[in-house]
Write a protein that holds these residues in place. Structure first.
Motif, PDB file in Angstrom:
ATOM      1  N   PHE A  98       3.095  38.315  33.756  1.00 58.51           N
ATOM      2  CA  PHE A  98       2.264  37.430  32.924  1.00 58.51           C
ATOM      3  C   PHE A  98       1.299  38.288  32.104  1.00 58.51           C
ATOM      4  O   PHE A  98       0.828  39.315  32.584  1.00 58.51           O
ATOM      5  CB  PHE A  98       1.503  36.475  33.847  1.00 58.51           C
ATOM      6  N   PRO A  99       0.971  37.868  30.853  1.00 62.29           N
ATOM      7  CA  PRO A  99       0.044  38.675  30.044  1.00 62.29           C
ATOM      8  C   PRO A  99      -1.407  38.453  30.466  1.00 62.29           C
ATOM      9  O   PRO A  99      -1.725  37.477  31.146  1.00 62.29           O
ATOM     10  CB  PRO A  99       0.255  38.128  28.632  1.00 62.29           C
ATOM     11  N   ALA A 100      -2.289  39.337  30.022  1.00 64.00           N
ATOM     12  CA  ALA A 100      -3.726  39.071  30.100  1.00 64.00           C
ATOM     13  C   ALA A 100      -4.039  37.854  29.239  1.00 64.00           C
ATOM     14  O   ALA A 100      -3.462  37.690  28.161  1.00 64.00           O
ATOM     15  CB  ALA A 100      -4.513  40.283  29.602  1.00 64.00           C
ATOM     16  N   CYS A 101      -4.942  36.999  29.696  1.00 64.54           N
ATOM     17  CA  CYS A 101      -5.412  35.940  28.800  1.00 64.54           C
ATOM     18  C   CYS A 101      -6.180  36.610  27.664  1.00 64.54           C
ATOM     19  O   CYS A 101      -6.767  37.681  27.843  1.00 64.54           O
ATOM     20  CB  CYS A 101      -6.262  34.903  29.536  1.00 64.54           C
ATOM     21  N   ASP A 102      -6.104  36.012  26.483  1.00 62.18           N
ATOM     22  CA  ASP A 102      -6.742  36.617  25.311  1.00 62.18           C
ATOM     23  C   ASP A 102      -7.268  35.509  24.399  1.00 62.18           C
ATOM     24  O   ASP A 102      -7.065  34.320  24.663  1.00 62.18           O
ATOM     25  CB  ASP A 102      -5.768  37.549  24.575  1.00 62.18           C
ATOM     26  N   ARG A 105      -4.690  33.001  23.317  1.00 65.97           N
ATOM     27  CA  ARG A 105      -4.321  32.050  24.373  1.00 65.97           C
ATOM     28  C   ARG A 105      -5.294  30.860  24.408  1.00 65.97           C
ATOM     29  O   ARG A 105      -4.866  29.707  24.413  1.00 65.97           O
ATOM     30  CB  ARG A 105      -4.331  32.775  25.725  1.00 65.97           C
ATOM     31  N   ASP A 138      -0.005  45.511  29.047  1.00 65.43           N
ATOM     32  CA  ASP A 138       0.121  44.368  29.957  1.00 65.43           C
ATOM     33  C   ASP A 138      -0.467  44.734  31.311  1.00 65.43           C
ATOM     34  O   ASP A 138      -0.289  45.850  31.791  1.00 65.43           O
ATOM     35  CB  ASP A 138       1.599  44.002  30.148  1.00 65.43           C
TER      36      ASP A 138
ATOM     37  N   VAL B  58       6.352  39.137  27.096  1.00 65.54           N
ATOM     38  CA  VAL B  58       5.329  38.797  28.100  1.00 65.54           C
ATOM     39  C   VAL B  58       4.552  37.552  27.662  1.00 65.54           C
ATOM     40  O   VAL B  58       4.226  36.690  28.497  1.00 65.54           O
ATOM     41  CB  VAL B  58       4.399  40.002  28.386  1.00 65.54           C
ATOM     42  N   HIS B  59       4.296  37.413  26.370  1.00 68.10           N
ATOM     43  CA  HIS B  59       3.609  36.210  25.889  1.00 68.10           C
ATOM     44  C   HIS B  59       4.561  35.014  25.840  1.00 68.10           C
ATOM     45  O   HIS B  59       4.155  33.880  26.068  1.00 68.10           O
ATOM     46  CB  HIS B  59       2.976  36.483  24.518  1.00 68.10           C
ATOM     47  N   ARG B  61       6.849  34.409  28.038  1.00 69.52           N
ATOM     48  CA  ARG B  61       6.922  33.864  29.402  1.00 69.52           C
ATOM     49  C   ARG B  61       5.748  32.925  29.675  1.00 69.52           C
ATOM     50  O   ARG B  61       5.899  31.897  30.327  1.00 69.52           O
ATOM     51  CB  ARG B  61       6.972  34.998  30.433  1.00 69.52           C
ATOM     52  N   ALA B  62       4.566  33.297  29.138  1.00 69.27           N
ATOM     53  CA  ALA B  62       3.383  32.442  29.327  1.00 69.27           C
ATOM     54  C   ALA B  62       3.512  31.160  28.505  1.00 69.27           C
ATOM     55  O   ALA B  62       3.254  30.061  29.002  1.00 69.27           O
ATOM     56  CB  ALA B  62       2.122  33.198  28.935  1.00 69.27           C
ATOM     57  N   ARG B  79       0.579  36.792  19.323  1.00 64.01           N
ATOM     58  CA  ARG B  79      -0.509  35.875  18.936  1.00 64.01           C
ATOM     59  C   ARG B  79      -0.193  34.441  19.336  1.00 64.01           C
ATOM     60  O   ARG B  79      -0.759  33.498  18.790  1.00 64.01           O
ATOM     61  CB  ARG B  79      -0.785  35.995  17.442  1.00 64.01           C
ATOM     62  N   ARG B  80       0.791  34.299  20.230  1.00 62.85           N
ATOM     63  CA  ARG B  80       1.115  33.001  20.854  1.00 62.85           C
ATOM     64  C   ARG B  80       1.690  32.000  19.858  1.00 62.85           C
ATOM     65  O   ARG B  80       1.578  30.793  20.044  1.00 62.85           O
ATOM     66  CB  ARG B  80      -0.136  32.405  21.542  1.00 62.85           C
TER      67      ARG B  80
END
Lengths: 206, 206
Positions: A98-102, A105, A138, B58-59, B61-62, B79-80
């Motif tokens: 899972f990525p870091a929240c940013d 997000r 990541d 990785v993004h 997957r989130a 950037r989602r």
């Protein structure tokens, strides 16, 4: 390096919604303690002598052929070498896909502007050590509890960690690490609130 | 953009052990064809107007809460936001949690020097379009068949793709893409040999 005596060199408190960094010499150990329980710690680690090499979850999954972590596992870099090793774990459930929240997000997925976030916390924490990463790598998300179903979809559950639970890592190389108290307070990921973590660095007499 | 007529603008053959790139306008479609079957295609995609934004597994997957891909899924960026979308898939099994094979992988894990590898193939392919990435982003590995067991360990099986199988993507933004015939010939990942892929780019009359 032979340790003549195990000494706590440094104890670092990570407040909620913040990140902190530290340097470890090869052979030093790092304990990451979930102080109140159910708190995820987003974690990055760089080769102190070459910041282009860092622990990389995507390469870890290849080197370990796994998406779980067990004591004895190397924490592999983007050059397929372990920079650290997991040596003790009182929880047994963590995340490294899972990525870091940013900022993106929180803005895109939750409609929140300027929410504290792990990406920026980690970026800030490593700056203190001279690392200026535009995009931090990541993370490993210690204590994060993603549960996959049989088709490959998943839900994020509350962490299994209780107050005082911890992981213990050993530095294989000289490293700079940083850890952020995951700042997601609108989901189960940290038990619906953000609480502190504590780092202890242990090593030989210096 | 309204397509007045669907036209094949470009057909690109990707030989074994190589990579190729292409530009797509928003609304264009890309078909990635597994010519002989069982061949993985490592795939990266950048926002044509800002190379700092790229498709990011990785993004993804989130944003998707999943490690599988289904038609209708967006291929999300760091950037989602979706840069492309999966619209058709004759196979149904792909990977987006494994890294591109690289020089380190072959040297460290297989004892092979100077083995062709997807990282360098992709790096080379995007250079043609003015993108100079020191480290290319993590790929989507079309047709790759990683099978997870119940504890989270996995094995890489031969792809399920037969000759002529394909995925069809739609560009949501103007993008630069690249794809490499995965160059791993010492494991089941490509059915123990490396074979070609073909790209078709479809869009309106230009």
């Amino acid at each position: 390096m032979v340790l003549t005596r195990e000494v706590i060199h440094e104890e670092i408190f990570i407040p909620p919604y913040e990140g902190r960094g530290a340097e470890l010499k090869a052979g030093d150990e790092l304990i990451i303690i979930d102080v109140e329980g159910k708190q995820v710690g987003d974690f990055v680690c760089f080769n102190k002598h070459d910041e282009d090499e860092h622990i990389s979850p995507v390469h870890m999954r290849a080197s370990l052929s796994s998406i779980r972590l067990k004591p004895g596992d190397g924490l592999y870099s983007n050059r397929r070498r372990p920079l650290m090793e997991l040596i003790e774990d009182t929880v047994g459930k963590h995340d490294f896909f899972f990525p870091a929240c940013d900022d993106h997000r929180y803005r895109v997925d939750f409609g929140k502007e300027n929410h504290p976030n792990c990406h920026d916390n980690l970026q800030q924490a490593i700056k203190t050590f001279g690392l200026n990463q535009v995009m931090v790598p990541d993370p490993i998300n210690w204590f994060m509890n993603n549960v996959l179903d049989e088709v490959g979809d998943y839900k994020i559950h509350e962490p299994l960690s209780k107050p005082g639970d911890y992981v213990r890592l050993r530095a294989v190389e000289d490293v700079v690490i940083a850890c952020s108290t995951c700042s997601q307070d609108m989901e189960a990921v940290n038990g619906w609130k953000v609480t502190p973590l504590k780092l202890q660095i242990l090593g030989g007499v210096r």
